[in-house]
Scaffold this motif. Structure first.
Motif, PDB file in Angstrom:
ATOM      1  N   SER A 101       0.842  -1.023   0.053  1.00  0.00           N
ATOM      2  CA  SER A 101      -0.058   0.190   0.094  1.00  0.00           C
ATOM      3  C   SER A 101       0.933   1.329   0.034  1.00  0.00           C
ATOM      4  CB  SER A 101      -0.899  -0.003   1.130  1.00  0.00           C
ATOM      5  OG  SER A 101      -0.182   0.081   2.440  1.00  0.00           O
ATOM      6  N   ALA A 102       2.045   1.265   0.471  1.00  0.00           N
ATOM      7  CA  ALA A 102       2.769   2.211   0.653  1.00  0.00           C
ATOM      8  C   ALA A 102       3.202   2.828  -0.961  1.00  0.00           C
ATOM      9  CB  ALA A 102       4.234   2.054   1.357  1.00  0.00           C
ATOM     10  N   GLN A 103       3.209   1.741  -1.832  1.00  0.00           N
ATOM     11  CA  GLN A 103       3.391   2.143  -3.039  1.00  0.00           C
ATOM     12  C   GLN A 103       2.473   2.808  -3.860  1.00  0.00           C
ATOM     13  OE1 GLN A 103       6.382  -0.992  -4.856  1.00  0.00           O
ATOM     14  NE2 GLN A 103       5.885  -2.080  -3.234  1.00  0.00           N
ATOM     15  N   HIS A 104       1.448   2.554  -3.604  1.00  0.00           N
ATOM     16  CA  HIS A 104       0.236   2.982  -4.386  1.00  0.00           C
ATOM     17  C   HIS A 104      -0.856   4.028  -3.756  1.00  0.00           C
ATOM     18  CE1 HIS A 104       1.207  -0.443  -6.820  1.00  0.00           C
ATOM     19  NE2 HIS A 104       1.146  -1.231  -5.661  1.00  0.00           N
ATOM     20  N   CYS A 105      -0.654   4.162  -2.343  1.00  0.00           N
ATOM     21  CA  CYS A 105      -1.510   5.044  -1.687  1.00  0.00           C
ATOM     22  C   CYS A 105      -0.941   6.456  -1.789  1.00  0.00           C
ATOM     23  CB  CYS A 105      -1.808   4.617  -0.138  1.00  0.00           C
ATOM     24  SG  CYS A 105      -3.007   3.272   0.056  1.00  0.00           S
ATOM     25  N   THR A 106      -1.730   7.283  -1.575  1.00  0.00           N
ATOM     26  CA  THR A 106      -1.327   8.725  -1.276  1.00  0.00           C
ATOM     27  C   THR A 106      -0.777   8.906   0.125  1.00  0.00           C
ATOM     28  OG1 THR A 106      -3.417   9.626  -0.441  1.00  0.00           O
ATOM     29  CG2 THR A 106      -3.164   9.838  -2.927  1.00  0.00           C
ATOM     30  N   ILE A 107      -0.257  10.115   0.619  1.00  0.00           N
ATOM     31  CA  ILE A 107       0.325   9.931   1.882  1.00  0.00           C
ATOM     32  C   ILE A 107      -0.732   9.976   2.984  1.00  0.00           C
ATOM     33  CG2 ILE A 107       1.780  11.638   3.468  1.00  0.00           C
ATOM     34  CD1 ILE A 107       3.346  12.194   1.115  1.00  0.00           C
ATOM     35  N   PRO A 108      -1.669  10.696   2.996  1.00  0.00           N
ATOM     36  CA  PRO A 108      -2.800  10.690   4.045  1.00  0.00           C
ATOM     37  C   PRO A 108      -3.546   9.374   4.045  1.00  0.00           C
ATOM     38  CG  PRO A 108      -3.643  11.913   2.366  1.00  0.00           C
ATOM     39  CD  PRO A 108      -1.985  11.971   1.871  1.00  0.00           C
ATOM     40  N   ASP A 109      -3.786   8.707   2.874  1.00  0.00           N
ATOM     41  CA  ASP A 109      -4.398   7.529   2.535  1.00  0.00           C
ATOM     42  C   ASP A 109      -3.614   6.389   3.259  1.00  0.00           C
ATOM     43  OD1 ASP A 109      -6.818   8.543   1.768  1.00  0.00           O
ATOM     44  OD2 ASP A 109      -6.373   8.040  -0.460  1.00  0.00           O
ATOM     45  N   PHE A 110      -2.428   6.437   3.109  1.00  0.00           N
ATOM     46  CA  PHE A 110      -1.468   5.463   3.639  1.00  0.00           C
ATOM     47  C   PHE A 110      -1.340   5.445   5.148  1.00  0.00           C
ATOM     48  CE2 PHE A 110       2.494   4.186   5.275  1.00  0.00           C
ATOM     49  CZ  PHE A 110       2.390   2.803   5.254  1.00  0.00           C
ATOM     50  N   ASN A 111      -1.312   6.716   5.720  1.00  0.00           N
ATOM     51  CA  ASN A 111      -1.288   6.943   7.167  1.00  0.00           C
ATOM     52  C   ASN A 111      -2.505   6.249   7.701  1.00  0.00           C
ATOM     53  OD1 ASN A 111       1.169   7.960   7.015  1.00  0.00           O
ATOM     54  ND2 ASN A 111       0.078  10.174   7.141  1.00  0.00           N
ATOM     55  N   GLN A 112      -3.716   6.736   7.023  1.00  0.00           N
ATOM     56  CA  GLN A 112      -4.980   5.985   7.753  1.00  0.00           C
ATOM     57  C   GLN A 112      -5.069   4.559   7.368  1.00  0.00           C
ATOM     58  OE1 GLN A 112      -6.963   8.328   8.719  1.00  0.00           O
ATOM     59  NE2 GLN A 112      -8.878   7.521   8.795  1.00  0.00           N
ATOM     60  N   TYR A 113      -4.680   3.928   6.409  1.00  0.00           N
ATOM     61  CA  TYR A 113      -4.913   2.717   5.980  1.00  0.00           C
ATOM     62  C   TYR A 113      -3.977   1.932   6.966  1.00  0.00           C
ATOM     63  CZ  TYR A 113      -4.645  -1.841   3.565  1.00  0.00           C
ATOM     64  OH  TYR A 113      -4.900  -3.093   3.050  1.00  0.00           O
ATOM     65  N   ALA A 114      -2.793   2.247   7.245  1.00  0.00           N
ATOM     66  CA  ALA A 114      -1.540   1.614   8.257  1.00  0.00           C
ATOM     67  C   ALA A 114      -2.235   1.579   9.631  1.00  0.00           C
ATOM     68  CB  ALA A 114      -0.495   2.223   8.020  1.00  0.00           C
ATOM     69  N   LEU A 115      -2.748   2.475  10.088  1.00  0.00           N
ATOM     70  CA  LEU A 115      -3.304   2.756  11.314  1.00  0.00           C
ATOM     71  C   LEU A 115      -4.612   1.849  11.603  1.00  0.00           C
ATOM     72  CD1 LEU A 115      -2.564   6.351  12.316  1.00  0.00           C
ATOM     73  CD2 LEU A 115      -1.288   4.272  13.508  1.00  0.00           C
ATOM     74  N   ASN A 116      -5.351   1.749  10.521  1.00  0.00           N
ATOM     75  CA  ASN A 116      -6.380   0.777  10.725  1.00  0.00           C
ATOM     76  C   ASN A 116      -5.977  -0.669  10.647  1.00  0.00           C
ATOM     77  OD1 ASN A 116      -8.665   2.679  10.610  1.00  0.00           O
ATOM     78  ND2 ASN A 116      -8.512   2.786   8.451  1.00  0.00           N
ATOM     79  N   LYS A 117      -5.067  -0.881   9.873  1.00  0.00           N
ATOM     80  CA  LYS A 117      -4.535  -2.234  10.226  1.00  0.00           C
ATOM     81  C   LYS A 117      -3.630  -2.623  11.557  1.00  0.00           C
ATOM     82  CE  LYS A 117      -4.974  -4.092   6.187  1.00  0.00           C
ATOM     83  NZ  LYS A 117      -5.712  -5.304   5.941  1.00  0.00           N
ATOM     84  N   VAL A 118      -3.001  -1.620  11.978  1.00  0.00           N
ATOM     85  CA  VAL A 118      -2.529  -1.848  13.416  1.00  0.00           C
ATOM     86  C   VAL A 118      -3.766  -1.943  14.507  1.00  0.00           C
ATOM     87  CG1 VAL A 118      -1.241  -0.645  14.982  1.00  0.00           C
ATOM     88  CG2 VAL A 118      -0.354  -0.716  12.857  1.00  0.00           C
ATOM     89  N   ARG A 119      -4.771  -1.074  14.193  1.00  0.00           N
ATOM     90  CA  ARG A 119      -5.834  -1.081  15.193  1.00  0.00           C
ATOM     91  C   ARG A 119      -6.376  -2.746  15.182  1.00  0.00           C
ATOM     92  NH1 ARG A 119     -10.011   3.518  14.377  1.00  0.00           N
ATOM     93  NH2 ARG A 119      -9.922   4.227  16.536  1.00  0.00           N
ATOM     94  N   ASN A 120      -6.328  -3.362  14.118  1.00  0.00           N
ATOM     95  CA  ASN A 120      -6.843  -4.813  14.387  1.00  0.00           C
ATOM     96  C   ASN A 120      -5.866  -5.702  15.284  1.00  0.00           C
ATOM     97  OD1 ASN A 120      -8.898  -4.106  12.433  1.00  0.00           O
ATOM     98  ND2 ASN A 120      -7.901  -4.655  10.672  1.00  0.00           N
ATOM     99  N   ILE A 121      -4.780  -5.263  15.579  1.00  0.00           N
ATOM    100  CA  ILE A 121      -4.010  -5.971  16.490  1.00  0.00           C
ATOM    101  C   ILE A 121      -3.593  -5.407  17.792  1.00  0.00           C
ATOM    102  CG2 ILE A 121      -1.536  -7.073  16.602  1.00  0.00           C
ATOM    103  CD1 ILE A 121      -1.546  -7.202  13.391  1.00  0.00           C
ATOM    104  N   LEU A 122      -3.289  -4.016  17.804  1.00  0.00           N
ATOM    105  CA  LEU A 122      -3.181  -3.082  18.925  1.00  0.00           C
ATOM    106  C   LEU A 122      -4.201  -2.373  19.134  1.00  0.00           C
ATOM    107  CD1 LEU A 122       0.579  -2.419  18.215  1.00  0.00           C
ATOM    108  CD2 LEU A 122      -0.477  -3.860  20.269  1.00  0.00           C
TER     109      LEU A 122
END
Length: 330
Positions: free
Chosen positions: A14-35
């Protein structure tokens, strides 16, 4: 690590395809599933010894911007001493900065006696925190992730810190890749830099040069919020152009974000001829081609040519920008 392999592959992809704000949002949503967390932040702190410790760029996740605005009141003036230690009321960040690469968990409802921090945590419903500062920092920056929980009985445990130590370095590394891929390099012809901001003026990404350039125009300005005058000017101007005494800014919409290219004005602008300056000054006052032509007793076609030449030489495209530019040429 193996159990999180697919998640990390997804994050790097996703880092290669998302815009900067979209990547930040996407990555934290993924982290939220675990932490699990209720709100979070990804932030780059300035980390220059014997200078103020300030926010350079920020991404807030389910947290109000007021939480950042109120931080200086709660934490006091923050700075790094000559040994790189942080002077601040924020005991969690102090510990995380001293032990980079290791997550620091804290219960902010017990054992905290500082009334400023207690009031701050109550106001923004922050009962527990997990803070991680990257060990692989960029020059003079400290990339940081903080996860916050609101419920008193929902504390972070050591196993959460262990999991964070595995995941969060990859999140920040993928974020660096995402930033390099999606921020255009500045032109070498002019002193310029790029910044990414929300429509409200909260910076998400800044090159180090951005702070220096904006402070040429507003000496006392500090990130992460842009100067109100600049925000208002870009909102009013359909072409999203700001021309100040020291810098020029061209802004473009990228989804729900604004990308700004900030350029330092050259020491010597291309000089206008006497006729061009005279026509430009009247145009900046709001006169039309015909009104200027009548006042100067020249044909409208000649006035039009003179103004087109003045716009080109000054690098502006509308009367508002022209009006901002002319005082320094007087």
């Amino acid at each position: 690590m193996e159990s999180h392999a697919n998640l990390l592959l997804d994050i790097y992809d996703s880092a290669q395809h998302c815009t900067i704000p979209d990547f930040n949002q996407y990555a934290l949503n993924k982290v939220r599933n675990i932490l699990q967390f209720d709100s979070a932040v990804i932030v780059d702190f300035s980390a220059i010894q014997q200078q103020k410790f300030i926010i350079q760029s920020i991404h807030l996740h389910d947290a109000p911007v007021e939480k950042i605005l109120d931080r200086p009141k709660a934490m006091g003036t923050e700075s790094l001493n000559r040994n790189g230690a942080l002077s601040s009321r924020d005991f969690v960040l102090k510990k995380a900065l001293a032990d980079r690469g290791s997550s620091v968990i804290a219960n902010l409802t017990e054992g905290v006696s500082d009334p400023y921090i207690l009031d701050y945590c109550r106001k923004y419903e922050t009962a527990h925190s997990l803070t991680f500062v990257s060990a692989q920092t960029a020059i003079h920056t400290a990339p940081t992730i903080a996860l916050w929980r609101a419920v008193k009985g929902n504390a972070y445990a050591e196993k959460d810190a262990h999991t964070a130590n595995t995941l969060l370095p990859h999140i920040l590394q993928a974020r660096r890749i995402n930033t390099r891929l999606h921020v255009s390099p500045s032109s070498s012809a002019d002193v310029s830099a790029t910044a990414l901001t929300t429509p409200e003026g909260c910076l998400h990404f800044v090159e180090p040069e951005v702070i220096r350039l904006i402070q040429l125009e507003w000496k006392e300005w500090m990130p992460p919020l842009l100067p109100r005058l600049l925000i208002d000017s870009l909102r009013r101007n359909n072409e999203k152009i700001f021309v100040g005494a020291a810098i020029c800014i061209k802004a473009t919409l990228q989804g729900n974000m604004i990308c700004m290219t900030i350029t330092q004005k050259r020491n010597q602008q291309t000089p206008l001829s006497t006729a061009e300056y005279r026509a430009a000054r009247l145009a900046a006052e709001g006169l039309t081609y015909k009104e200027i032509a009548k006042r100067l007793d020249i044909s409208p076609a000649t006035i039009r040519n003179q103004l087109h030449s003045a716009y080109r030489k000054l690098g502006v495209s509308n009367k508002t920008a022209l009006r901002n530019m002319l005082p320094e040429l007087a």
